[in-house]
Design a protein around this motif. Structure first.
Motif, PDB file in Angstrom:
ATOM      1  N   ALA A 251       0.839  -1.200   0.000  1.00  9.92           N
ATOM      2  CA  ALA A 251       0.000   0.000   0.000  1.00  9.92           C
ATOM      3  C   ALA A 251       0.870   1.246   0.000  1.00  9.92           C
ATOM      4  CB  ALA A 251      -0.923   0.028   1.226  1.00  9.92           C
ATOM      5  N   SER A 252       0.407   2.268  -0.688  1.00 10.64           N
ATOM      6  CA  SER A 252       0.987   3.601  -0.532  1.00 10.64           C
ATOM      7  C   SER A 252       0.474   4.178   0.779  1.00 10.64           C
ATOM      8  CB  SER A 252       0.580   4.497  -1.692  1.00 10.64           C
ATOM      9  OG  SER A 252      -0.823   4.742  -1.635  1.00 10.64           O
ATOM     10  N   ILE A 253       1.058   5.279   1.195  1.00 16.72           N
ATOM     11  CA  ILE A 253       0.553   5.943   2.403  1.00 16.72           C
ATOM     12  C   ILE A 253      -0.921   6.300   2.240  1.00 16.72           C
ATOM     13  CG2 ILE A 253       0.696   8.119   3.686  1.00 16.72           C
ATOM     14  CD1 ILE A 253       3.747   7.878   3.481  1.00 16.72           C
ATOM     15  N   GLU A 254      -1.283   6.728   1.044  1.00 16.02           N
ATOM     16  CA  GLU A 254      -2.673   7.106   0.786  1.00 16.02           C
ATOM     17  C   GLU A 254      -3.628   5.934   0.970  1.00 16.02           C
ATOM     18  OE1 GLU A 254      -5.230   8.747  -3.029  1.00 16.02           O
ATOM     19  OE2 GLU A 254      -3.196   9.486  -2.684  1.00 16.02           O
ATOM     20  N   ASP A 255      -3.122   4.714   0.722  1.00 15.60           N
ATOM     21  CA  ASP A 255      -3.996   3.543   0.774  1.00 15.60           C
ATOM     22  C   ASP A 255      -4.012   2.830   2.132  1.00 15.60           C
ATOM     23  OD1 ASP A 255      -4.820   3.846  -1.830  1.00 15.60           O
ATOM     24  OD2 ASP A 255      -3.280   2.526  -2.656  1.00 15.60           O
ATOM     25  N   ILE A 256      -3.173   3.267   3.068  1.00 17.26           N
ATOM     26  CA  ILE A 256      -3.122   2.556   4.357  1.00 17.26           C
ATOM     27  C   ILE A 256      -4.493   2.494   5.037  1.00 17.26           C
ATOM     28  CG2 ILE A 256      -2.126   2.520   6.676  1.00 17.26           C
ATOM     29  CD1 ILE A 256       0.458   3.600   5.496  1.00 17.26           C
ATOM     30  N   GLU A 276       0.439  -4.724  12.139  1.00 14.85           N
ATOM     31  CA  GLU A 276       0.680  -5.184  10.775  1.00 14.85           C
ATOM     32  C   GLU A 276       1.834  -4.391  10.192  1.00 14.85           C
ATOM     33  OE1 GLU A 276       1.085  -7.372   8.336  1.00 14.85           O
ATOM     34  OE2 GLU A 276      -0.927  -8.049   8.899  1.00 14.85           O
ATOM     35  N   VAL A 277       2.409  -4.884   9.111  1.00 12.00           N
ATOM     36  CA  VAL A 277       3.509  -4.229   8.411  1.00 12.00           C
ATOM     37  C   VAL A 277       3.089  -4.016   6.958  1.00 12.00           C
ATOM     38  CG1 VAL A 277       5.903  -4.427   7.633  1.00 12.00           C
ATOM     39  CG2 VAL A 277       5.278  -5.169   9.943  1.00 12.00           C
ATOM     40  N   ILE A 278       3.276  -2.786   6.469  1.00 10.97           N
ATOM     41  CA  ILE A 278       2.881  -2.428   5.113  1.00 10.97           C
ATOM     42  C   ILE A 278       4.079  -2.570   4.179  1.00 10.97           C
ATOM     43  CG2 ILE A 278       2.041  -0.565   3.620  1.00 10.97           C
ATOM     44  CD1 ILE A 278      -0.073  -1.586   5.541  1.00 10.97           C
ATOM     45  N   SER A 279       3.891  -3.272   3.068  1.00  7.00           N
ATOM     46  CA  SER A 279       4.973  -3.446   2.102  1.00  7.00           C
ATOM     47  C   SER A 279       5.053  -2.251   1.151  1.00  7.00           C
ATOM     48  CB  SER A 279       4.768  -4.718   1.286  1.00  7.00           C
ATOM     49  OG  SER A 279       5.764  -4.838   0.276  1.00  7.00           O
ATOM     50  N   SER A 280       6.279  -1.903   0.789  1.00  6.09           N
ATOM     51  CA  SER A 280       6.504  -0.818  -0.166  1.00  6.09           C
ATOM     52  C   SER A 280       6.637  -1.333  -1.596  1.00  6.09           C
ATOM     53  CB  SER A 280       7.773  -0.044   0.209  1.00  6.09           C
ATOM     54  OG  SER A 280       8.914  -0.882   0.129  1.00  6.09           O
ATOM     55  N   LEU A 281       6.398  -2.644  -1.794  1.00  2.02           N
ATOM     56  CA  LEU A 281       6.500  -3.241  -3.124  1.00  2.02           C
ATOM     57  C   LEU A 281       5.181  -3.897  -3.516  1.00  2.02           C
ATOM     58  CD1 LEU A 281       9.959  -5.071  -2.890  1.00  2.02           C
ATOM     59  CD2 LEU A 281       9.491  -2.830  -3.905  1.00  2.02           C
ATOM     60  N   GLU A 282       4.806  -3.732  -4.788  1.00  5.71           N
ATOM     61  CA  GLU A 282       3.679  -4.482  -5.329  1.00  5.71           C
ATOM     62  C   GLU A 282       4.068  -5.960  -5.436  1.00  5.71           C
ATOM     63  OE1 GLU A 282       0.834  -3.348  -5.701  1.00  5.71           O
ATOM     64  OE2 GLU A 282       0.844  -1.252  -6.390  1.00  5.71           O
ATOM     65  N   PRO A 283       3.096  -6.864  -5.519  1.00  9.97           N
ATOM     66  CA  PRO A 283       3.426  -8.291  -5.626  1.00  9.97           C
ATOM     67  C   PRO A 283       4.363  -8.628  -6.783  1.00  9.97           C
ATOM     68  CG  PRO A 283       1.110  -8.034  -5.104  1.00  9.97           C
ATOM     69  CD  PRO A 283       1.636  -6.654  -5.367  1.00  9.97           C
ATOM     70  N   ASP A 284       4.347  -7.832  -7.856  1.00  3.94           N
ATOM     71  CA  ASP A 284       5.241  -8.099  -8.982  1.00  3.94           C
ATOM     72  C   ASP A 284       6.599  -7.419  -8.826  1.00  3.94           C
ATOM     73  OD1 ASP A 284       4.652  -5.438  -9.418  1.00  3.94           O
ATOM     74  OD2 ASP A 284       3.670  -5.740 -11.360  1.00  3.94           O
ATOM     75  N   GLY A 285       6.851  -6.805  -7.656  1.00  2.00           N
ATOM     76  CA  GLY A 285       8.146  -6.203  -7.384  1.00  2.00           C
ATOM     77  C   GLY A 285       8.251  -4.726  -7.682  1.00  2.00           C
ATOM     78  N   ARG A 286       7.234  -4.133  -8.314  1.00  2.00           N
ATOM     79  CA  ARG A 286       7.278  -2.699  -8.598  1.00  2.00           C
ATOM     80  C   ARG A 286       7.212  -1.892  -7.310  1.00  2.00           C
ATOM     81  NH1 ARG A 286       2.728  -0.986 -10.976  1.00  2.00           N
ATOM     82  NH2 ARG A 286       1.675  -2.956 -10.524  1.00  2.00           N
ATOM     83  N   ARG A 287       8.015  -0.836  -7.245  1.00  2.00           N
ATOM     84  CA  ARG A 287       8.009   0.031  -6.064  1.00  2.00           C
ATOM     85  C   ARG A 287       6.743   0.870  -6.029  1.00  2.00           C
ATOM     86  NH1 ARG A 287      12.428   4.778  -4.483  1.00  2.00           N
ATOM     87  NH2 ARG A 287      11.235   5.591  -2.715  1.00  2.00           N
ATOM     88  N   ILE A 288       6.140   0.985  -4.877  1.00  2.00           N
ATOM     89  CA  ILE A 288       4.931   1.782  -4.693  1.00  2.00           C
ATOM     90  C   ILE A 288       5.334   3.232  -4.430  1.00  2.00           C
ATOM     91  CG2 ILE A 288       2.976   2.176  -3.148  1.00  2.00           C
ATOM     92  CD1 ILE A 288       2.919  -0.865  -2.687  1.00  2.00           C
ATOM     93  N   PRO A 289       4.791   4.180  -5.203  1.00  2.00           N
ATOM     94  CA  PRO A 289       5.119   5.587  -4.965  1.00  2.00           C
ATOM     95  C   PRO A 289       4.629   6.048  -3.586  1.00  2.00           C
ATOM     96  CG  PRO A 289       4.074   5.284  -7.106  1.00  2.00           C
ATOM     97  CD  PRO A 289       3.903   4.000  -6.352  1.00  2.00           C
TER      98      PRO A 289
END
Length: 452
Positions: A251-256, A276-289
């Motif tokens: 999730a991005s900060i906006e989506d938390i 919980e812990v929020i990942s900074s990567l999409e499942p395909d490895g792309r970085r979340i802005p």
């Protein structure tokens, strides 16, 4: 809010907080960089296995050499300087020391340091959160019995999360979820010190040039450190933990505020009131802005229409219902912020986060198929990673805490992905750390725990 004013007052009175530091590595060095710039504190002594290394780090962070050349702790007290040596026991036993900052990163040794400090009437700021994760509730009780403060370290993410949770509850908000960010994909749990630099985008040569510790960095990447820190938060705040490990929703900060809702309302949580812990990567490895990778957050709930209207009127970013709002800090400054804990313990008698119960545990889990006779090498190594579990589940299965999975020999095979138990290993039962952990398991009986 007035710790700085209180420090200035202590400086004006000539009564500085007297501090002892055990461990002058990276985290300790960051704190050392701030000591000369903080009023009302006197770092009397540093205990480190390598005094030469400690002196080198003092020079690196800008200390004048004469400032740390006191030949003894008594001389340091007399001259307002700092003594550097190997004898941590002399440091914690010196009658003038007010606060011990435990900064070794060695969980078994840290337990010894904390207990000895309590016995000699010292407050303790425990940077070694690995120790807190497997016996923090009993360390907190021992400190209270001794009439001293035991505290998580401000600047590290657990204490900052506890601070956000306290803010929310003090304002009257129910806490729906709280946690930190992390760079995470599921296969990272298999990473070893040999593979870690590729995931960080570094070559081994770049890592060696920077003096970076591959095992330490890998403990973050493989999920061990996020689990350790989430355990400390859950035990300090009473928040629950996922039933089968952290989920790492991207999730991005906006989506938390969207994802940190209960599943029944479109989020990922099993129920309200979780870490919980929020990942900074999409499942395909792309970085979340605009990610929260280096930060901390808390999601709160507006229980009334009036509060939801207030959120709307002040443009607070919420989920679509307007009910859930996330407050965050995008960064943490690690050892540069530890002075807040030192001041809070010494001047207010308050911790910046402390275990109040046994809600969560970190259980050593096999990175690959393990064979009898192999030695476990703890967090960030080649053999195990740390999985966050409810304390009740860990107690029921006899889970082996990650903080005690160092140099321990396996006595039976363990399959990849399987969490280890006491029965899988030959433990050294002579350490105070092992004894404290087993005592804690008896005092915080599973019957009193909830598995959710």
């Amino acid at each position: 809010m007035n710790l700085h004013a209180k420090l200035q007052q202590r400086a004006a009175q000539g009564r500085p907080i007297r501090i002892g530091l055990i461990g002058a590595g990276k985290f300790g060095s960051m704190y050392l960089a701030q000591v000369p710039r903080t009023p009302g504190v006197h770092l009397v002594g540093i205990a480190d296995l390598s005094p030469a290394g400690a002196h080198a780090n003092l020079a690196r962070v800008g200390w004048e050499p004469a400032r740390s050349e006191a030949p003894s702790l008594d001389a340091a007290m007399r001259d307002g300087s700092t003594h550097v040596g190997e004898d941590w026991q002399a440091l914690v036993r010196h009658p003038a020391i007010d606060v011990i900052v435990e900064c070794t990163g060695h969980p078994i040794a840290a337990v010894d340091h904390c207990l000895e400090a309590f016995a000699h009437g010292k407050h303790v700021v425990n940077v070694t959160v690995e120790a807190d994760a497997f016996c923090g509730p009993l360390l907190a009780r021992r400190a209270a019995d001794a009439g001293v403060v035991y505290s998580l370290a401000f600047g590290d993410q657990p204490a900052l999360i506890c601070d956000l949770v306290d803010w929310a509850r003090t304002c009257g908000f129910p806490v729906v979820a709280a946690g930190r960010g992390h760079k995470w994909l599921p296969h990272f749990c298999e990473s070893t010190p040999e593979t870690v630099w590729g995931y960080y985008g570094l070559t081994p040569e770049q890592a060696r040039r920077g003096g970076l510790n591959p095992k330490m960095f890998n403990s973050f990447l493989d999920g061990s450190k996020p689990s350790i820190e989430s355990t400390a938060v859950a035990n300090a705040t009473g928040l629950g933990v996922p039933s089968d490990g952290l989920l790492y929703p991207p999730a991005s900060i906006e989506d938390i505020p969207y994802v940190t809702r209960p599943r029944s309302e479109g989020g990922v949580l099993e129920r309200k009131g979780m870490v919980e812990v929020i990942s900074s990567l999409e499942p395909d490895g792309r970085r979340i802005p605009y990610d929260i990778r280096m930060g901390v957050w808390v999601t709160v709930e507006a229980e009334t229409e009036y509060i939801r209207n207030c959120f709307e009127e002040y443009n607070a970013h919420t989920d679509p219902s307007g009910r859930y709002f996330t407050l965050y800090k995008r960064w943490h400054l690690i050892g540069l912020e530890v002075g807040v804990s030192v001041a809070s313990a010494a001047l207010r008698g308050e911790p910046t986060g402390v275990a109040t119960g046994w809600n969560a545990d970190v259980v050593a889990t096999a990175k690959r198929d393990l064979k009898p006779g192999e030695l476990l090498d703890g967090e960030g190594g080649y053999t195990v990673w740390g999985k966050l579990l409810p304390a009740a589940r860990s107690a029921q299965m006899g889970g082996l805490p990650l903080g005690l999975a160092h140099g321990v020999k396996l006595v039976r095979p363990v399959a990849k992905g399987q969490s280890l138990t006491w029965a899988d290993v030959a433990m050294d039962t002579g350490t105070r750390a092992w004894q404290l952990r087993r005592e804690m398991e008896g005092l915080f009986a599973p019957a009193r725990l909830t598995a959710a």
